[in-house]
Design a protein around this motif. Structure first.
Motif, PDB file in Angstrom:
ATOM      1  N   HIS A   6       0.689  -1.391   0.729  1.00 51.13           N
ATOM      2  CA  HIS A   6       0.190   0.018   0.054  1.00 51.13           C
ATOM      3  C   HIS A   6       1.189   1.449  -0.044  1.00 51.13           C
ATOM      4  CE1 HIS A   6      -3.459   2.903   1.320  1.00 51.13           C
ATOM      5  NE2 HIS A   6      -3.682   1.892   0.917  1.00 51.13           N
ATOM      6  N   PRO A   7       0.982   2.183  -1.362  1.00 51.99           N
ATOM      7  CA  PRO A   7       1.578   3.472  -0.742  1.00 51.99           C
ATOM      8  C   PRO A   7       1.513   4.120   0.039  1.00 51.99           C
ATOM      9  CG  PRO A   7       0.057   3.009  -2.731  1.00 51.99           C
ATOM     10  CD  PRO A   7      -0.726   2.132  -1.776  1.00 51.99           C
ATOM     11  N   LEU A   8       0.676   4.165   1.328  1.00 55.23           N
ATOM     12  CA  LEU A   8       0.088   4.773   2.639  1.00 55.23           C
ATOM     13  C   LEU A   8       1.518   4.421   3.139  1.00 55.23           C
ATOM     14  CD1 LEU A   8      -0.811   6.825   4.425  1.00 55.23           C
ATOM     15  CD2 LEU A   8      -2.237   5.009   4.549  1.00 55.23           C
ATOM     16  N   LEU A   9       2.007   3.050   3.573  1.00 55.01           N
ATOM     17  CA  LEU A   9       2.592   2.473   4.274  1.00 55.01           C
ATOM     18  C   LEU A   9       3.999   3.876   3.542  1.00 55.01           C
ATOM     19  CD1 LEU A   9       1.782  -0.791   4.620  1.00 55.01           C
ATOM     20  CD2 LEU A   9       0.995   0.784   6.005  1.00 55.01           C
ATOM     21  N   ARG A  10       4.447   3.667   2.680  1.00 59.93           N
ATOM     22  CA  ARG A  10       6.082   3.753   1.995  1.00 59.93           C
ATOM     23  C   ARG A  10       5.727   5.295   2.287  1.00 59.93           C
ATOM     24  NH1 ARG A  10       8.205   2.784  -4.004  1.00 59.93           N
ATOM     25  NH2 ARG A  10       9.528   0.764  -2.968  1.00 59.93           N
ATOM     26  N   PHE A  11       4.484   6.225   2.194  1.00 64.00           N
ATOM     27  CA  PHE A  11       4.663   7.651   2.475  1.00 64.00           C
ATOM     28  C   PHE A  11       5.002   7.352   4.023  1.00 64.00           C
ATOM     29  CE2 PHE A  11       2.329  11.158   4.481  1.00 64.00           C
ATOM     30  CZ  PHE A  11       3.228  11.957   4.003  1.00 64.00           C
ATOM     31  N   LEU A  12       4.361   7.111   5.283  1.00 65.44           N
ATOM     32  CA  LEU A  12       4.764   6.330   6.109  1.00 65.44           C
ATOM     33  C   LEU A  12       5.827   6.675   6.455  1.00 65.44           C
ATOM     34  CD1 LEU A  12       1.536   5.987   7.544  1.00 65.44           C
ATOM     35  CD2 LEU A  12       2.072   8.559   7.807  1.00 65.44           C
ATOM     36  N   ALA A  13       6.639   5.013   6.003  1.00 66.13           N
ATOM     37  CA  ALA A  13       8.313   4.988   6.593  1.00 66.13           C
ATOM     38  C   ALA A  13       8.914   6.298   5.946  1.00 66.13           C
ATOM     39  CB  ALA A  13       8.366   3.925   4.844  1.00 66.13           C
ATOM     40  N   THR A  14       8.575   7.266   4.489  1.00 64.38           N
ATOM     41  CA  THR A  14       9.522   8.383   4.012  1.00 64.38           C
ATOM     42  C   THR A  14       9.251   9.008   4.901  1.00 64.38           C
ATOM     43  OG1 THR A  14       8.733   7.382   1.891  1.00 64.38           O
ATOM     44  CG2 THR A  14       9.742   9.651   2.412  1.00 64.38           C
ATOM     45  N   LEU A  15       8.385   9.549   5.772  1.00 62.53           N
ATOM     46  CA  LEU A  15       7.603  10.657   5.986  1.00 62.53           C
ATOM     47  C   LEU A  15       9.002  10.333   7.681  1.00 62.53           C
ATOM     48  CD1 LEU A  15       5.822  13.337   6.964  1.00 62.53           C
ATOM     49  CD2 LEU A  15       4.443  11.789   7.841  1.00 62.53           C
ATOM     50  N   PHE A  16       9.018   9.345   8.762  1.00 59.70           N
ATOM     51  CA  PHE A  16       9.339   9.331   9.580  1.00 59.70           C
ATOM     52  C   PHE A  16      11.192   9.419   9.021  1.00 59.70           C
ATOM     53  CE2 PHE A  16       5.763   6.618  10.987  1.00 59.70           C
ATOM     54  CZ  PHE A  16       5.607   7.449  12.041  1.00 59.70           C
ATOM     55  N   GLY A  17      11.089   8.509   8.147  1.00 60.85           N
ATOM     56  CA  GLY A  17      12.796   8.792   7.565  1.00 60.85           C
ATOM     57  C   GLY A  17      13.306  10.210   7.717  1.00 60.85           C
ATOM     58  N   THR A  18      12.555  11.109   7.211  1.00 57.07           N
ATOM     59  CA  THR A  18      12.545  12.982   6.609  1.00 57.07           C
ATOM     60  C   THR A  18      12.684  13.008   8.031  1.00 57.07           C
ATOM     61  OG1 THR A  18      11.689  12.513   4.588  1.00 57.07           O
ATOM     62  CG2 THR A  18      11.795  14.326   5.464  1.00 57.07           C
ATOM     63  N   ILE A  19      12.054  12.838   9.197  1.00 57.78           N
ATOM     64  CA  ILE A  19      11.527  13.302  10.431  1.00 57.78           C
ATOM     65  C   ILE A  19      12.814  13.230  11.053  1.00 57.78           C
ATOM     66  CG2 ILE A  19      10.823  13.945  12.590  1.00 57.78           C
ATOM     67  CD1 ILE A  19       8.110  13.417  11.075  1.00 57.78           C
ATOM     68  N   PHE A  20      13.226  11.740  11.004  1.00 56.77           N
ATOM     69  CA  PHE A  20      14.325  11.407  11.352  1.00 56.77           C
ATOM     70  C   PHE A  20      15.905  12.687  11.183  1.00 56.77           C
ATOM     71  CE2 PHE A  20      12.658   7.547  13.336  1.00 56.77           C
ATOM     72  CZ  PHE A  20      13.521   7.420  14.500  1.00 56.77           C
ATOM     73  N   LEU A  21      16.285  12.228  10.074  1.00 57.27           N
ATOM     74  CA  LEU A  21      16.934  13.158   9.346  1.00 57.27           C
ATOM     75  C   LEU A  21      16.905  15.184   9.729  1.00 57.27           C
ATOM     76  CD1 LEU A  21      17.007  11.964   5.665  1.00 57.27           C
ATOM     77  CD2 LEU A  21      19.326  11.834   6.836  1.00 57.27           C
ATOM     78  N   GLY A  22      15.303  15.005   9.845  1.00 59.88           N
ATOM     79  CA  GLY A  22      15.851  16.726  10.367  1.00 59.88           C
ATOM     80  C   GLY A  22      16.060  16.455  11.595  1.00 59.88           C
ATOM     81  N   PHE A  23      15.220  16.086  12.391  1.00 56.51           N
ATOM     82  CA  PHE A  23      15.970  16.196  13.862  1.00 56.51           C
ATOM     83  C   PHE A  23      18.122  15.986  13.767  1.00 56.51           C
ATOM     84  CE2 PHE A  23      11.402  15.647  15.498  1.00 56.51           C
ATOM     85  CZ  PHE A  23      10.964  17.088  15.777  1.00 56.51           C
ATOM     86  N   GLY A  24      17.741  14.221  13.126  1.00 63.06           N
ATOM     87  CA  GLY A  24      19.377  14.482  13.586  1.00 63.06           C
ATOM     88  C   GLY A  24      20.554  15.438  12.690  1.00 63.06           C
ATOM     89  N   PHE A  25      20.999  15.776  11.983  1.00 59.87           N
ATOM     90  CA  PHE A  25      21.151  17.344  11.775  1.00 59.87           C
ATOM     91  C   PHE A  25      20.883  19.081  12.573  1.00 59.87           C
ATOM     92  CE2 PHE A  25      20.865  15.398   7.667  1.00 59.87           C
ATOM     93  CZ  PHE A  25      21.768  14.872   7.229  1.00 59.87           C
ATOM     94  N   SER A  26      20.062  18.922  13.419  1.00 64.02           N
ATOM     95  CA  SER A  26      19.564  20.073  13.920  1.00 64.02           C
ATOM     96  C   SER A  26      20.194  19.186  15.451  1.00 64.02           C
ATOM     97  CB  SER A  26      17.782  19.748  14.247  1.00 64.02           C
ATOM     98  OG  SER A  26      17.954  20.711  15.075  1.00 64.02           O
ATOM     99  N   TYR A  27      19.830  17.760  15.919  1.00 65.56           N
ATOM    100  CA  TYR A  27      20.600  17.622  17.442  1.00 65.56           C
ATOM    101  C   TYR A  27      22.449  18.385  16.648  1.00 65.56           C
ATOM    102  CZ  TYR A  27      16.305  16.135  18.292  1.00 65.56           C
ATOM    103  OH  TYR A  27      14.665  16.254  18.571  1.00 65.56           O
ATOM    104  N   THR A  28      23.423  17.786  15.679  1.00 64.66           N
ATOM    105  CA  THR A  28      24.314  17.413  15.590  1.00 64.66           C
ATOM    106  C   THR A  28      24.718  19.185  15.671  1.00 64.66           C
ATOM    107  OG1 THR A  28      24.030  15.353  14.024  1.00 64.66           O
ATOM    108  CG2 THR A  28      25.824  16.587  13.560  1.00 64.66           C
ATOM    109  N   PHE A  29      24.505  20.091  14.476  1.00 65.84           N
ATOM    110  CA  PHE A  29      24.740  20.883  14.042  1.00 65.84           C
ATOM    111  C   PHE A  29      24.572  22.079  15.336  1.00 65.84           C
ATOM    112  CE2 PHE A  29      24.860  19.392  10.188  1.00 65.84           C
ATOM    113  CZ  PHE A  29      26.803  19.025  10.156  1.00 65.84           C
ATOM    114  N   PHE A  30      23.254  22.244  16.022  1.00 68.60           N
ATOM    115  CA  PHE A  30      23.060  22.950  17.385  1.00 68.60           C
ATOM    116  C   PHE A  30      21.764  22.523  18.880  1.00 68.60           C
ATOM    117  CE2 PHE A  30      21.889  24.459  12.924  1.00 68.60           C
ATOM    118  CZ  PHE A  30      22.322  25.436  12.548  1.00 68.60           C
TER     119      PHE A  30
END
Length: 130
Positions: A6-30
């Motif tokens: 189901h495409p919704l599962l792929r979308f949600l997995a992508t959303l979670f991956g993107t959120i992890f990236l965003g927080f990860g870069f933020s925590y690493t640099f700030f």
């Protein structure tokens, strides 16, 4: 129940991956900005310079972990085996559980800020892995 394709599962997995990236870069640099977003109290004026440096280093390590998890989720969701992405989502859900437990223990509140998304992420992982 949605199928693993189901495409919704792929979308949600992508959303979670993107959120992890965003927080990860933020925590690493700030790292100092991370305390509030994680749910931990800010450093007090009585915190020594060495203690602050150690705490900033720990938050930076936490950020690096989040960048890794984000990349792993995105790669497995879009390039590799989606069942592996499901397993990674369940594992990341367990990490969210521990994050919430630590924040709840240290700050006295804020655990559900982690447990809430952790449960959803775990469910998406179980559905993708079947």
């Amino acid at each position: 129940m949605p199928s693993p394709a189901h495409p919704l599962l792929r979308f949600l997995a992508t959303l979670f991956g993107t959120i992890f990236l965003g927080f990860g870069f933020s925590y690493t640099f700030f790292p100092r900005r991370a305390y509030a977003s994680i749910g931990l109290p800010a450093l007090s004026s009585s915190t020594t310079s060495l203690d602050a440096e150690i705490l900033d280093a720990v938050i930076t390590l936490f950020g690096a972990k989040d960048v890794f998890v984000g990349v792993a989720l995105l790669v497995t969701t879009w390039v590799a085996n989606r069942r592996v992405a499901g397993v990674l989502l369940v594992a990341a859900s367990a990490c969210a559980g521990v994050d919430g437990w630590v924040v709840q223990r240290v700050a006295g509140s804020g655990g559900w800020n982690h447990w809430g998304y952790g449960v959803v992420m775990g469910c998406v992982g179980v559905l993708m892995g079947r």
